[in-house]
Design an enzyme around this catalytic site. Structure first.
Site, PDB file in Angstrom:
ATOM      1  N   CYS A 274       0.537  -0.827   0.497  1.00 29.26           N
ATOM      2  CA  CYS A 274       0.765   0.094  -0.153  1.00 29.26           C
ATOM      3  C   CYS A 274       0.882   1.482  -0.172  1.00 29.26           C
ATOM      4  CB  CYS A 274      -1.127   0.292   1.311  1.00 29.26           C
ATOM      5  SG  CYS A 274      -0.630  -0.833   2.838  1.00 29.26           S
ATOM      6  N   ARG A 303       6.927 -11.407   4.921  1.00 31.69           N
ATOM      7  CA  ARG A 303       7.023 -11.496   6.341  1.00 31.69           C
ATOM      8  C   ARG A 303       7.558 -12.131   7.392  1.00 31.69           C
ATOM      9  NH1 ARG A 303       0.013 -10.148   5.677  1.00 31.69           N
ATOM     10  NH2 ARG A 303       0.724  -8.853   3.746  1.00 31.69           N
ATOM     11  N   GLN A 321       0.415 -11.369  -3.428  1.00 33.48           N
ATOM     12  CA  GLN A 321      -1.352 -10.419  -3.509  1.00 33.48           C
ATOM     13  C   GLN A 321      -1.307 -10.330  -5.256  1.00 33.48           C
ATOM     14  OE1 GLN A 321      -0.500  -7.962   0.321  1.00 33.48           O
ATOM     15  NE2 GLN A 321      -1.780  -9.348   1.063  1.00 33.48           N
ATOM     16  N   ASP A 323      -3.398  -7.523  -5.374  1.00 29.61           N
ATOM     17  CA  ASP A 323      -3.555  -6.720  -4.981  1.00 29.61           C
ATOM     18  C   ASP A 323      -3.719  -5.904  -5.737  1.00 29.61           C
ATOM     19  OD1 ASP A 323      -3.372  -5.435  -2.411  1.00 29.61           O
ATOM     20  OD2 ASP A 323      -1.176  -5.801  -2.272  1.00 29.61           O
ATOM     21  N   HIS A 325      -4.834  -1.232  -5.313  1.00 29.10           N
ATOM     22  CA  HIS A 325      -5.483  -0.113  -3.449  1.00 29.10           C
ATOM     23  C   HIS A 325      -6.377   0.587  -5.415  1.00 29.10           C
ATOM     24  CE1 HIS A 325      -1.966  -1.496  -2.362  1.00 29.10           C
ATOM     25  NE2 HIS A 325      -2.580  -1.778  -0.901  1.00 29.10           N
ATOM     26  N   LYS A 406     -14.225  -3.272   7.191  1.00 32.58           N
ATOM     27  CA  LYS A 406     -13.639  -3.908   5.909  1.00 32.58           C
ATOM     28  C   LYS A 406     -14.642  -5.396   5.737  1.00 32.58           C
ATOM     29  CE  LYS A 406     -10.960  -6.744   8.661  1.00 32.58           C
ATOM     30  NZ  LYS A 406      -9.489  -7.352   9.146  1.00 32.58           N
ATOM     31  N   HIS A 454      -7.980  -0.879  -0.060  1.00 33.51           N
ATOM     32  CA  HIS A 454      -7.464  -1.836  -0.267  1.00 33.51           C
ATOM     33  C   HIS A 454      -8.018  -2.613  -0.015  1.00 33.51           C
ATOM     34  CE1 HIS A 454      -3.855   0.535   2.712  1.00 33.51           C
ATOM     35  NE2 HIS A 454      -5.316   0.896   3.003  1.00 33.51           N
TER      36      HIS A 454
END
Length: 585
Positions: A274, A303, A321, A323, A325, A406, A454
């Site tokens: 992000c 991670r 991911q 992912d 945004h 969320k 997100h």
């Protein structure tokens, strides 16, 4: 799916019964905690040096538990003072520590059945007869640090499952047996998809077969998001400490970050994407006419997960991911969430996960930032967007992120197991002046802070592939499979025709292989069926060569019959299945 409070109460009560049985069999054992969990319960014990508990002790413990249950003992609740509690549990050091940690004046309760008393808030069933003697089973022993602290004593945690009825237990155990057969680590080795190196925990080595599927899945999502109005970006894997400090991750997430140093500056390998998306947004002046800006990134994240939590490709340290945004105005939140929900349903339908999808709306936690009125408005916006997409949801009170509510999407696989994959989170904080200070010029010619959504559909590609491996038991849909077609000649004299068929299929982008080695046809077919689970095996001989056709053997699990098809007819048939992402063969 709502928690069955009654069943959880039975499970927690059964944990107390197990603790009593252990103390009867192994006097002097120290007891810690025993909560209910999904499908059952556990209890933590410190056993004496003379006896280290193992699964070989389970039959005796279960027998003792059934004796206690047959005694029809009431669970008696008593309220005690802190001083009284310390006296009652003077021989149990873990209970003493828990009691001493309680604030003075706080209400303390104990529960007793038969001769066993435990420090507990409850609730419990009224009598042991409410727990069916044939509806529980001890499953395994694992090590667990007291209070999750590696500097404290390692305890023995006994896990058990518990249900209302014996048939419920039987069904669950059958599901576990089937899940063991489908374990993605076993199938991954069988199909030669990947391997994991204990010297490099949490990192995946993808083999050609597995990488073929990985790239296919990634390109599938790339096509979906491109058609849905996203622009793909890529941000650095290593970013400076200063950026992570401004985003707030350095203060809240540092323990999970891999940190490196160069030229006397600290950097972190990114655990999430992000901040990079907002760096792109902030790289030039933006207008309200640019919004919504949908930035998709197949970002590789790392991670520092504890090694004990890693599990195959489902829980790893290095992952990618799907992912994205979405940077937008407050007025655009509702339409963007609705748009995302429709995309997610479209994707899940291609995998057969759209029928029993569970949706949860996580609302404002106690530890939150921002005004309550803003939170309520954001929650209502997410709820309405979910409804307008044709999906029901349940509330998860207080489970939102500190920066916003969320939606979480949980799919159910072929064994009835739940996997939370998709999510969309509403974030007012990261773009704010206090964080990364994202700004756009509004229609009023003034500067404004946007809102960030997100979102991910699959989540981690690695984990989603693990779910697919177990869901399909390795028998993947044609469009996803690493080997869509296997061409097998009945004899070596037909190798040339087999190669011709194979080359034509490959020319059209079909993942095909010709098996023209000198082993016999039956051996090849057996290997392809068991080791590759290939959707289509084409057997070719004199008749097929003469007629420019193929004899198609459909994968056994499909229920389809063997069929002779013209070569072009078969090619078009497969291309249609691939193009439509048909969830089968």
């Amino acid at each position: 799916m709502a928690v069955d409070e009654r069943l959880q109460t039975i499970r927690h009560s059964c944990a107390h019964v197990m603790a009593e049985a252990v103390l009867r069999l192994f006097p002097g054992t120290k007891i810690a905690i025993g909560p209910a969990i999904d499908n059952g319960f556990y209890y933590d014990f410190e056993f004496s040096e003379e006896h280290k508990v193992s699964e070989s002790d389970f039959p005796a413990i279960e027998k003792e538990m059934r004796k206690i249950l047959a005694g029809n003992f009431d669970f008696v609740k008593t309220e005690v003072t802190k001083e009284e509690a310390l006296k009652l549990f003077k021989d149990q050091p873990y209970k003493i520590e828990l009691i001493n940690d309680l604030p003075d004046g706080e209400k303390i309760t104990t529960y007793q059945q038969d001769t066993f008393m435990d420090l507990c808030r409850g609730p419990h069933v009224e009598n042991t007869k409410e727990i069916n003697q044939q509806s529980f089973k001890l499953m395994k022993v694992a090590g667990a640090y007291w209070r999750g602290d590696s500097s404290k004593t390692m305890l023995s945690r006994i896990y058990a499952v518990c249900f209302y009825k014996p048939n419920d237990l039987k069904d669950y155990l059958n599901m576990l047996a089937e899940a063991e057969k489908r374990d993605h680590r076993k199938i991954g080795a069988q199909l030669d998809l990947f391997h994991l190196d204990p010297e490099d925990p949490g990192q995946i080595f993808w083999h050609p077969n597995g990488w073929s599927m990985y790239v296919t899945l990634q390109n599938y999502m790339r096509d979906k998001v491109t058609r849905d109005g996203y622009q793909e970006v890529n941000t650095p894997i290593v970013m400076p400490r200063t950026l992570w400090e401004r985003s707030g991750h350095w203060g809240h997430y540092q323990k999970n970050m891999f940190i490196t140093e160069s030229e006397k500056r600290l950097f972190a390998i990114k655990p999430m994407n992000c901040p990079g998306a907002l760096e792109i947004f902030n790289s030039r002046t933006r207008s309200y006419k640019d919004l919504p800006l949908r930035l998709a990134e197949f970002g590789h994240c790392t991670r520092n997960e504890p090694s004990g939590t890693l599990h195959g490709i489902m829980r790893v340290r290095g992952f990618v991911q799907d992912d994205a945004h979405i940077i937008c105005t407050e007025e655009q939140i509702g339409s963007e969430v609705t748009k995302f929900c429709k995309l997610l349903l479209d994707v899940y339908k291609d995998f057969g996960f759209d029928k029993n999808l569970l949706v949860k709306l996580s609302t404002m936690p106690e530890d939150h930032v921002g005004e309550e009125a803003t939170w309520r408005q954001a929650e209502e916006t997410l709820a309405q967007a979910c409804k307008s997409s044709g999906m029901d949801y349940e509330i998860q009170p207080g489970e939102g992120a500190f920066y916003g509510p969320k939606l979480e999407f949980t799919l159910i696989d072929a064994l009835g197991r739940q996997w939370q994959c998709g999510t969309i989170q509403l974030d007012y904080q990261l773009p704010s002046a206090e964080r990364l200070n994202a700004q756009y010029i509004g229609s009023d010619n003034q500067k404004h802070h946007p809102v960030m959504l997100h979102r991910a559909v699959l989540g981690s590609l690695e984990r989603f592939l693990g779910i697919l491996i177990e869901n399909y038991a390795g028998a993947f849909p044609t469009w996803l499979h690493f080997e869509q077609v296997a061409v097998v000649p009945v004899g070596q004299e037909f190798n040339d025709y087999a190669e011709k068929v194979n080359n034509l299929l490959q020319d059209y982008g079909i993942r095909s292989n010709a098996y023209t080695d000198d082993s016999n046809m039956k051996t090849k077919i057996k290997m392809i069926t068991s080791e590759h689970k290939t959707p289509y095996i084409l057997v070719v001989g004199a008749k097929e060569q003469e007629e420019n056709s193929v004899c198609v053997r459909f994968r056994q699990s499909s229920g389809l019959q063997q069929k002779t098809m013209g070569l072009d007819e078969f090619k078009n048939y497969v291309l249609e299945k691939i193009a439509t992402h048909f969830n089968g063969i």
